[in-house]
Design a protein around this motif. Sequence first.
Motif, PDB file in Angstrom:
ATOM      1  N   ARG A   1      56.929 150.978 101.892  1.00  0.00           N
ATOM      2  CA  ARG A   1      56.228 151.933 102.514  1.00  0.00           C
ATOM      3  C   ARG A   1      55.666 153.004 101.927  1.00  0.00           C
ATOM      4  O   ARG A   1      54.880 153.751 102.255  1.00  0.00           O
ATOM      5  N   ILE A   2      55.641 152.723 100.503  1.00  0.00           N
ATOM      6  CA  ILE A   2      54.736 153.608  99.713  1.00  0.00           C
ATOM      7  C   ILE A   2      53.114 153.338 100.028  1.00  0.00           C
ATOM      8  O   ILE A   2      52.938 152.060  99.975  1.00  0.00           O
ATOM      9  N   PRO A   3      52.472 154.160 100.255  1.00  0.00           N
ATOM     10  CA  PRO A   3      50.977 153.845 100.672  1.00  0.00           C
ATOM     11  C   PRO A   3      50.421 153.239  99.430  1.00  0.00           C
ATOM     12  O   PRO A   3      50.569 153.501  98.278  1.00  0.00           O
ATOM     13  N   THR A   4      49.449 152.333  99.730  1.00  0.00           N
ATOM     14  CA  THR A   4      48.748 151.574  98.738  1.00  0.00           C
ATOM     15  C   THR A   4      47.106 151.620  98.963  1.00  0.00           C
ATOM     16  O   THR A   4      46.723 151.412  99.941  1.00  0.00           O
ATOM     17  N   LEU A   5      46.504 151.906  97.773  1.00  0.00           N
ATOM     18  CA  LEU A   5      45.066 151.886  97.744  1.00  0.00           C
ATOM     19  C   LEU A   5      44.519 150.774  96.797  1.00  0.00           C
ATOM     20  O   LEU A   5      44.839 150.819  95.808  1.00  0.00           O
ATOM     21  N   MET A   6      44.205 149.783  97.484  1.00  0.00           N
ATOM     22  CA  MET A   6      43.472 148.551  96.528  1.00  0.00           C
ATOM     23  C   MET A   6      42.215 148.974  96.199  1.00  0.00           C
ATOM     24  O   MET A   6      41.345 148.991  96.999  1.00  0.00           O
ATOM     25  N   LEU A   7      41.726 149.060  94.758  1.00  0.00           N
ATOM     26  CA  LEU A   7      40.449 149.159  94.477  1.00  0.00           C
ATOM     27  C   LEU A   7      40.097 147.884  93.840  1.00  0.00           C
ATOM     28  O   LEU A   7      40.743 147.604  92.633  1.00  0.00           O
ATOM     29  N   THR A   8      39.098 146.939  94.334  1.00  0.00           N
ATOM     30  CA  THR A   8      39.040 145.498  93.999  1.00  0.00           C
ATOM     31  C   THR A   8      37.906 144.988  93.608  1.00  0.00           C
ATOM     32  O   THR A   8      37.054 145.387  94.402  1.00  0.00           O
ATOM     33  N   ALA A   9      37.629 144.071  92.892  1.00  0.00           N
ATOM     34  CA  ALA A   9      36.403 143.224  92.960  1.00  0.00           C
ATOM     35  C   ALA A   9      36.603 141.911  93.581  1.00  0.00           C
ATOM     36  O   ALA A   9      35.772 141.103  93.394  1.00  0.00           O
TER      37      ALA A   9
ATOM     38  N   SER B   1      36.761 138.930  96.400  1.00  0.00           N
ATOM     39  CA  SER B   1      36.131 138.364  97.472  1.00  0.00           C
ATOM     40  C   SER B   1      36.930 139.010  98.963  1.00  0.00           C
ATOM     41  O   SER B   1      38.148 139.274  99.083  1.00  0.00           O
ATOM     42  N   ARG B   2      36.198 138.875 100.096  1.00  0.00           N
ATOM     43  CA  ARG B   2      36.799 139.003 101.202  1.00  0.00           C
ATOM     44  C   ARG B   2      37.997 138.313 101.875  1.00  0.00           C
ATOM     45  O   ARG B   2      38.898 138.641 102.277  1.00  0.00           O
ATOM     46  N   GLY B   3      37.859 136.951 101.298  1.00  0.00           N
ATOM     47  CA  GLY B   3      38.935 136.257 101.624  1.00  0.00           C
ATOM     48  C   GLY B   3      40.142 136.416 100.680  1.00  0.00           C
ATOM     49  O   GLY B   3      41.466 136.513 101.344  1.00  0.00           O
ATOM     50  N   GLU B   4      39.868 137.181  99.637  1.00  0.00           N
ATOM     51  CA  GLU B   4      41.184 137.521  98.606  1.00  0.00           C
ATOM     52  C   GLU B   4      41.735 138.789  99.409  1.00  0.00           C
ATOM     53  O   GLU B   4      42.864 138.744  99.310  1.00  0.00           O
ATOM     54  N   LEU B   5      40.927 139.563  99.964  1.00  0.00           N
ATOM     55  CA  LEU B   5      41.269 140.842 100.502  1.00  0.00           C
ATOM     56  C   LEU B   5      42.103 140.563 101.721  1.00  0.00           C
ATOM     57  O   LEU B   5      43.227 141.326 101.901  1.00  0.00           O
ATOM     58  N   LYS B   6      41.797 139.566 102.476  1.00  0.00           N
ATOM     59  CA  LYS B   6      42.466 139.257 103.694  1.00  0.00           C
ATOM     60  C   LYS B   6      43.891 138.717 103.169  1.00  0.00           C
ATOM     61  O   LYS B   6      44.871 139.092 103.806  1.00  0.00           O
TER      62      LYS B   6
ATOM     63  N   ILE C   1      47.657 153.373  93.368  1.00  0.00           N
ATOM     64  CA  ILE C   1      46.212 152.844  93.401  1.00  0.00           C
ATOM     65  C   ILE C   1      46.272 151.413  92.449  1.00  0.00           C
ATOM     66  O   ILE C   1      46.973 151.522  91.233  1.00  0.00           O
ATOM     67  N   ILE C   2      45.893 150.469  92.994  1.00  0.00           N
ATOM     68  CA  ILE C   2      46.106 149.073  92.225  1.00  0.00           C
ATOM     69  C   ILE C   2      44.822 148.259  92.330  1.00  0.00           C
ATOM     70  O   ILE C   2      44.191 148.131  93.319  1.00  0.00           O
ATOM     71  N   GLU C   3      44.541 147.555  91.350  1.00  0.00           N
ATOM     72  CA  GLU C   3      43.572 146.699  91.197  1.00  0.00           C
ATOM     73  C   GLU C   3      44.415 144.973  91.371  1.00  0.00           C
ATOM     74  O   GLU C   3      44.897 144.876  90.371  1.00  0.00           O
ATOM     75  N   PRO C   4      44.594 144.603  92.480  1.00  0.00           N
ATOM     76  CA  PRO C   4      45.395 143.400  92.675  1.00  0.00           C
ATOM     77  C   PRO C   4      45.091 142.207  91.693  1.00  0.00           C
ATOM     78  O   PRO C   4      45.804 141.422  91.436  1.00  0.00           O
ATOM     79  N   LEU C   5      43.768 141.854  91.302  1.00  0.00           N
ATOM     80  CA  LEU C   5      43.588 141.120  90.393  1.00  0.00           C
ATOM     81  C   LEU C   5      43.756 141.309  88.681  1.00  0.00           C
ATOM     82  O   LEU C   5      43.901 140.561  87.880  1.00  0.00           O
ATOM     83  N   ALA C   6      44.283 142.860  88.388  1.00  0.00           N
ATOM     84  CA  ALA C   6      44.605 143.061  87.077  1.00  0.00           C
ATOM     85  C   ALA C   6      45.735 142.270  86.579  1.00  0.00           C
ATOM     86  O   ALA C   6      46.519 141.805  87.244  1.00  0.00           O
TER      87      ALA C   6
ATOM     88  N   ILE D   1      47.907 150.740 103.917  1.00  0.00           N
ATOM     89  CA  ILE D   1      47.132 150.044 102.950  1.00  0.00           C
ATOM     90  C   ILE D   1      45.756 150.216 103.297  1.00  0.00           C
ATOM     91  O   ILE D   1      45.459 150.027 104.265  1.00  0.00           O
ATOM     92  N   THR D   2      44.977 150.752 102.224  1.00  0.00           N
ATOM     93  CA  THR D   2      43.589 150.595 102.350  1.00  0.00           C
ATOM     94  C   THR D   2      42.886 149.999 101.180  1.00  0.00           C
ATOM     95  O   THR D   2      43.437 149.879  99.958  1.00  0.00           O
ATOM     96  N   CYS D   3      41.914 149.396 101.473  1.00  0.00           N
ATOM     97  CA  CYS D   3      41.142 148.471 100.457  1.00  0.00           C
ATOM     98  C   CYS D   3      39.735 148.974 100.497  1.00  0.00           C
ATOM     99  O   CYS D   3      39.041 149.029 101.293  1.00  0.00           O
ATOM    100  N   MET D   4      39.314 148.995  99.035  1.00  0.00           N
ATOM    101  CA  MET D   4      37.805 149.516  98.737  1.00  0.00           C
ATOM    102  C   MET D   4      37.242 148.530  97.636  1.00  0.00           C
ATOM    103  O   MET D   4      38.013 148.282  96.800  1.00  0.00           O
TER     104      MET D   4
END
Length: 121
Positions: free
Chosen positions: A75-83, A85-90, A50-55, A100-103
């Motif tokens: 192949r390790i599943p990743t859950l991104m919990l982030t603030a 923007s949509r462009g950054e998420l893409k 579980i990662i905040e990619p902006l951290a 990968i799942t993003c929230m």
Amino acid sequence: MSYVLLMDDCNLNQEMLAEELHTQGILCIPVSTVEDALQYITDAPPGLIIIEPLAINGQAFGFYQQLQNNPRTRRIPTLMLTAASRGELKRFTRTSRGRITCMSKPYKISAVLSAVHQMAA
């Protein structure tokens, strides 16, 4: 699942999420540096990250890219919990080779727990 590696530079976010995962019987290891995360992954890969990619001033996303470039960890599943923007998420998801799942923040803890259980299965 072996454990969940949680990377966020907000201690409060880490503590709250780690406690919720613990109440679900899930071992969660919070890290706040790339070096600590790499050490855990080298010793024993987690069942989920579980990662905040902006951290860590954006270093967390660099860490994620590093994992994606390694056949052993991509192949390790990743859950991104982030603030982010949509462009950054893409941009984040475009480089992914694994599950990968993003929230977006703020998130509902019930949705996070549901994603953790689904991704860890």
